[in-house]
Design a protein around this motif. Sequence first.
Motif, PDB file in Angstrom:
ATOM      1  N   TYR A 435       6.867 -35.354  -1.295  1.00  0.00           N
ATOM      2  CA  TYR A 435       7.377 -35.064   0.039  1.00  0.00           C
ATOM      3  C   TYR A 435       8.765 -35.666   0.244  1.00  0.00           C
ATOM      4  O   TYR A 435       9.270 -35.710   1.373  1.00  0.00           O
ATOM      5  CB  TYR A 435       6.428 -35.622   1.098  1.00  0.00           C
ATOM      6  CG  TYR A 435       4.988 -35.181   0.941  1.00  0.00           C
ATOM      7  CD1 TYR A 435       4.672 -33.883   0.523  1.00  0.00           C
ATOM      8  CD2 TYR A 435       3.941 -36.055   1.187  1.00  0.00           C
ATOM      9  CE1 TYR A 435       3.363 -33.483   0.373  1.00  0.00           C
ATOM     10  CE2 TYR A 435       2.618 -35.655   1.041  1.00  0.00           C
ATOM     11  CZ  TYR A 435       2.338 -34.376   0.633  1.00  0.00           C
ATOM     12  OH  TYR A 435       1.025 -33.975   0.482  1.00  0.00           O
ATOM     13  N   ALA A 436       9.367 -36.123  -0.845  1.00  0.00           N
ATOM     14  CA  ALA A 436      10.690 -36.724  -0.739  1.00  0.00           C
ATOM     15  C   ALA A 436      11.701 -35.690  -0.244  1.00  0.00           C
ATOM     16  O   ALA A 436      11.621 -34.501  -0.579  1.00  0.00           O
ATOM     17  CB  ALA A 436      11.132 -37.273  -2.085  1.00  0.00           C
ATOM     18  N   GLN A 437      12.641 -36.139   0.541  1.00  0.00           N
ATOM     19  CA  GLN A 437      13.658 -35.237   1.063  1.00  0.00           C
ATOM     20  C   GLN A 437      14.622 -34.801  -0.036  1.00  0.00           C
ATOM     21  O   GLN A 437      14.893 -35.546  -0.982  1.00  0.00           O
ATOM     22  CB  GLN A 437      14.457 -35.922   2.177  1.00  0.00           C
ATOM     23  CG  GLN A 437      13.680 -36.150   3.453  1.00  0.00           C
ATOM     24  CD  GLN A 437      14.564 -36.666   4.581  1.00  0.00           C
ATOM     25  OE1 GLN A 437      15.797 -36.638   4.492  1.00  0.00           O
ATOM     26  NE2 GLN A 437      13.941 -37.141   5.652  1.00  0.00           N
ATOM     27  N   ALA A 438      15.138 -33.597   0.112  1.00  0.00           N
ATOM     28  CA  ALA A 438      16.210 -33.130  -0.765  1.00  0.00           C
ATOM     29  C   ALA A 438      17.528 -33.697  -0.257  1.00  0.00           C
ATOM     30  O   ALA A 438      17.754 -33.785   0.951  1.00  0.00           O
ATOM     31  CB  ALA A 438      16.270 -31.605  -0.766  1.00  0.00           C
ATOM     32  N   PRO A 439      18.415 -34.123  -1.143  1.00  0.00           N
ATOM     33  CA  PRO A 439      19.692 -34.691  -0.701  1.00  0.00           C
ATOM     34  C   PRO A 439      20.519 -33.676   0.078  1.00  0.00           C
ATOM     35  O   PRO A 439      20.465 -32.465  -0.177  1.00  0.00           O
ATOM     36  CB  PRO A 439      20.391 -35.071  -1.997  1.00  0.00           C
ATOM     37  CG  PRO A 439      19.326 -35.099  -3.037  1.00  0.00           C
ATOM     38  CD  PRO A 439      18.281 -34.126  -2.602  1.00  0.00           C
ATOM     39  N   VAL A 440      21.291 -34.184   1.038  1.00  0.00           N
ATOM     40  CA  VAL A 440      22.125 -33.304   1.849  1.00  0.00           C
ATOM     41  C   VAL A 440      23.388 -32.891   1.118  1.00  0.00           C
ATOM     42  O   VAL A 440      24.139 -32.041   1.606  1.00  0.00           O
ATOM     43  CB  VAL A 440      22.502 -33.978   3.184  1.00  0.00           C
ATOM     44  CG1 VAL A 440      21.263 -34.207   4.035  1.00  0.00           C
ATOM     45  CG2 VAL A 440      23.259 -35.278   2.951  1.00  0.00           C
ATOM     46  N   LEU A 441      23.641 -33.474  -0.032  1.00  0.00           N
ATOM     47  CA  LEU A 441      24.767 -33.032  -0.848  1.00  0.00           C
ATOM     48  C   LEU A 441      24.339 -32.958  -2.298  1.00  0.00           C
ATOM     49  O   LEU A 441      23.301 -33.502  -2.688  1.00  0.00           O
ATOM     50  CB  LEU A 441      25.993 -33.934  -0.663  1.00  0.00           C
ATOM     51  CG  LEU A 441      25.917 -35.422  -1.003  1.00  0.00           C
ATOM     52  CD1 LEU A 441      25.974 -35.685  -2.498  1.00  0.00           C
ATOM     53  CD2 LEU A 441      27.081 -36.154  -0.338  1.00  0.00           C
ATOM     54  N   THR A 442      25.126 -32.278  -3.093  1.00  0.00           N
ATOM     55  CA  THR A 442      24.849 -32.131  -4.519  1.00  0.00           C
ATOM     56  C   THR A 442      25.891 -32.902  -5.312  1.00  0.00           C
ATOM     57  O   THR A 442      27.099 -32.710  -5.112  1.00  0.00           O
ATOM     58  CB  THR A 442      24.885 -30.656  -4.934  1.00  0.00           C
ATOM     59  OG1 THR A 442      23.893 -29.936  -4.185  1.00  0.00           O
ATOM     60  CG2 THR A 442      24.607 -30.503  -6.418  1.00  0.00           C
TER      61      THR A 442
END
Length: 698
Positions: A435-442
């Motif tokens: 359930y970890a969040q995806a980063p807002v940047l790559t």
Amino acid sequence: MPTDSLPRQLALTRRFTLGAPTAPAVSADGRTVLFLRSRGGDDPVSCLWALDTATGAERLLADPAALGAADATLPEAERIRRERARVLTTGITAFGTDGTGRLAVFALHGALWLVDGADGAVRNVPTAAPVYDPRLDRAGRRIAYVGGGALRVVGTDGRGDRALAEPEHEEVAYGTAEHVAAESMYRTRGHWWAPDGTALLAARVDDRPLSRLHLADPAEPQRPPRTVRYPLAGTANSDVSLWLLPLDPDRPGDRTEVRWDRAGYEYLAAAGWDDHGPYAAVQSRDQRTVRTLAIAPDGATSVLAEQRDEHWVELVPGLPVRTASGALVGSADLGGTRHLDVAGEPVTPAGLQLREVLGTEGEQVLFTATEEPTETHLWLYGPAAGLRRLSAGPGLHTGVRRAGTLVLTTRASGAPAGRTTVLSEGRPALPLASYAQAPVLTARPELLRLGPRGLCAALFLPAGHGPADGPLPVLLDPYGGPALQKVTTGGGWPELVSQWFADQGFAVLVVDGRGTPGRGPRWDKEVFGDKATPALEDQVEGLHEAARLRPGLLDLDRVAIRGWSYGGYLAALAVLRRPDVFHAAVAGAAPTDQRLYDTHWQERFLGHPGEHPERYDACSLLADAPRLRRPLLLVHGLADDNVFPVHALRLSGALLAAGRPHEVLPLSGTTHTPTDEAVAENLHHHQLDFLKRSLGLA
């Protein structure tokens, strides 16, 4: 969430650790995987879960919220354990199982809980003291735990709670790991069950010989200082001994001391108890010799193996251990390779660098190792099948394996929390839900090899920046020393931070220099006797080589450097000793005075300060204070009990005495790892503002 809010996301997700599965354990039949995970990417409270490997169904076994516990009641020993292990979550942060993996036990804010994975029953086990580090015996009948400095045992039915060993003084504890063991020897435990459950092997830690340091928070003047027992380099260590403690009720108080040359080998590097008996690994104060000892029932010891090195013997996590037949598993440094060694013979090829031993099953050994420095893979060795790699593709791979079930965890670029897959023979792969969040940047690192040493480096540029856009101010963002690689294909939050700074208008360069892990013993030991010069030389060489490879991209008239812990030391070192190259620095939690760090870590590289004072003088920064002529920001947590705030304050005092302007940012209530959301978020913005102002970009 916009990309400029990455610092906010890092703070809310505790560096993307929340919601990700951790600490997997496989049952003896391979049918169940127990693991920890919080309910969401911004939920800090870890719960205990179970996965059925046949169906892929998950069950929630224990939820701290339903058990009614609060962090305010954390025992001090548990708080310290979390700090040493850099645990960023709350709730259930560790658990142990019986031999079958059906029963699990954990401490929750001082209370002891037992879970039956078969029916999901969870119950509190009453104890006589607040609980720290509970461990089930193999048969699942009794639980050993530390309470109030005593090593105690209680039945899983809650009966028979009694102390096997009680402290003789308030600064003595049984069953725990001392500071240097937990911080730099990979030993976080202090007690081990006999396989038949009739006795325990336990460490006795006497902290009375240690220096007393005091931590006070000026922002909370009504609170008394906290006294910390700490082994300053060159001073006494904790007095650590080992004891055999029988559970026989007809022999109350009966115990046997394990005997070895403790004066010559004062470090207890590892210990355990398997079907071939109890054992320990002990290390000399100069760290050049490690002996693995077999322990007899009367406490006598015999040498199973001995390692020597002219610099230091590197302790490998998970070693020593034995196979089912009793073959001793260890490591052997031969030439430029750290090999896996079984029964005295290297079993891995030249160039494959052993990183960690994860366990044995039968005669097979599961371990991680590195061929290409930017990748770490999972390997299996057995005398019948030989050597086999279990992971594929770029990244950092690790895992656990039992009864044909492999839990493979991979951290790769773009997935800072990693992904975990359960692989069972004859069954489809099962992803362990995250359930970890995806980063807002790559992150968009360009991996480079720089200079004649082939320095591993990563270059980050702002989104959309092209050759016609002109040169960029440069920010070096290293750790750059022993204990940590930053240049890998494993992604992770550090590369996201580097990309965030790049997106603010910098060319960010990360260089792993001599001494960083992953390139073998020769590379590791090039910093012996001097932790400063090789590391700084490699940062300068990496910068100039990157500029040569990418002409017109890097503005060498505007170069800054930032870092934390050793990276903070390297940043301060850079502006003090090479102001011709570096024009501003942010030094976070930097160990500026090498005599004020701990014995085991510091003496490994610099020797004893009483024998080599010149090495400590050359690697400390206080004498360099009059040389500062570039902007320097010192950042330090006032509750840091790893790199104490005295490091920043003494350097600041020396700079002030020399009339050298600088800035200091004290972080009230913050340890070596900032976790407060406001502090963790705004610390990045404060650094950015300082760097822009210092380089004339504001």
